[in-house]
Design a protein around this motif. Structure first.
Motif, PDB file in Angstrom:
ATOM      1  N   GLN A   1      32.524  26.895  26.619  1.00  0.00           N
ATOM      2  CA  GLN A   1      31.639  26.263  25.628  1.00  0.00           C
ATOM      3  C   GLN A   1      30.176  26.440  26.017  1.00  0.00           C
ATOM      4  O   GLN A   1      29.331  26.698  25.166  1.00  0.00           O
ATOM      5  CB  GLN A   1      31.951  24.764  25.485  1.00  0.00           C
ATOM      6  N   LYS A   2      29.883  26.308  27.296  1.00  0.00           N
ATOM      7  CA  LYS A   2      28.501  26.423  27.747  1.00  0.00           C
ATOM      8  C   LYS A   2      28.109  27.865  28.042  1.00  0.00           C
ATOM      9  O   LYS A   2      26.937  28.218  27.981  1.00  0.00           O
ATOM     10  CB  LYS A   2      28.264  25.580  29.001  1.00  0.00           C
ATOM     11  N   PHE A   3      29.069  28.690  28.411  1.00  0.00           N
ATOM     12  CA  PHE A   3      28.799  30.066  28.802  1.00  0.00           C
ATOM     13  C   PHE A   3      29.926  30.944  28.258  1.00  0.00           C
ATOM     14  O   PHE A   3      30.844  31.313  28.990  1.00  0.00           O
ATOM     15  CB  PHE A   3      28.715  30.142  30.331  1.00  0.00           C
ATOM     16  N   PRO A   4      29.892  31.267  26.950  1.00  0.00           N
ATOM     17  CA  PRO A   4      30.987  32.033  26.339  1.00  0.00           C
ATOM     18  C   PRO A   4      31.100  33.445  26.924  1.00  0.00           C
ATOM     19  O   PRO A   4      30.154  33.967  27.517  1.00  0.00           O
ATOM     20  CB  PRO A   4      30.617  32.074  24.860  1.00  0.00           C
TER      21      PRO A   4
ATOM     22  N   ARG B   1      34.228  31.674  35.615  1.00  0.00           N
ATOM     23  CA  ARG B   1      35.118  30.561  35.277  1.00  0.00           C
ATOM     24  C   ARG B   1      35.499  29.767  36.535  1.00  0.00           C
ATOM     25  O   ARG B   1      35.588  28.544  36.499  1.00  0.00           O
ATOM     26  CB  ARG B   1      36.381  31.048  34.565  1.00  0.00           C
TER      27      ARG B   1
ATOM     28  N   TRP C   1      31.949  27.222  35.101  1.00  0.00           N
ATOM     29  CA  TRP C   1      31.135  27.396  33.895  1.00  0.00           C
ATOM     30  C   TRP C   1      32.076  27.513  32.704  1.00  0.00           C
ATOM     31  O   TRP C   1      32.821  28.471  32.580  1.00  0.00           O
ATOM     32  CB  TRP C   1      30.260  28.627  34.009  1.00  0.00           C
ATOM     33  N   SER C   2      32.052  26.524  31.855  1.00  0.00           N
ATOM     34  CA  SER C   2      33.001  26.441  30.747  1.00  0.00           C
ATOM     35  C   SER C   2      32.679  27.463  29.658  1.00  0.00           C
ATOM     36  O   SER C   2      31.524  27.848  29.474  1.00  0.00           O
ATOM     37  CB  SER C   2      32.981  25.041  30.142  1.00  0.00           C
TER      38      SER C   2
END
Length: 149
Positions: A43-46, A36, A40-41
């Motif tokens: 949404q793009k990388f749960p 985080r 890396w959001s």
């Protein structure tokens, strides 16, 4: 591709920063914080993707990532070619006042734009490590020397 000494030093510093409890490993929670902080959001990388990736990185199945496992990840990551032209462009972006040098405040601000948060003391320390002239700032040649270009 092996890490350069500067890349290895940066990866080790990143590892130590996120090893919050100082046990020499990154837990899944610490790894999520690191991901985080890199911007890396979710949404793009749960979180579920981070967990899957964590399990792949944890080669010895210890349920934590040690420094060697982390360095292996750093070595295998896709890299932007580090060359003098790219570094000079980066230097100009960091040199916000156009003075031809980067101060600790400029370094801190530039890194924050990359979602890398450092303290004033860390920024000053980073400047001191690269500052060969002793003027408290980094000029372009000192900046290039950090990356051994």
């Amino acid at each position: 591709m092996p890490l350069t000494p500067a890349e290895r030093q940066n990866c080790e510093a990143c590892f130590r920063k996120f090893d919050k409890n100082g046990d020499g490993t990154l837990s899944i929670q610490e790894m999520v914080q690191l991901i985080r902080a890199l911007g890396w959001s979710p949404q793009k990388f749960p979180d579920s993707a981070i967990c899957d990736w964590f399990l792949e990185v944890d080669k010895n199945k210890s349920r934590s990532v040690d420094l060697q496992e982390f360095l292996t990840v750093c070595e295998n990551r896709p890299r932007t070619e580090v060359n003098e032209a790219n570094l000079r462009r980066t230097f100009k972006e960091f040199d916000q006042d156009g003075s031809g040098t980067i101060s600790a405040a400029e370094l801190k601000q530039a890194l924050s734009k990359c979602n890398i948060k450092i303290s004033d003391a860390d920024a000053k320390s980073m400047i001191q490590q690269a500052d060969k002239s002793g003027d408290g700032q980094i000029d372009v040649e000192e900046f290039l020397a950090v990356f051994q270009v």
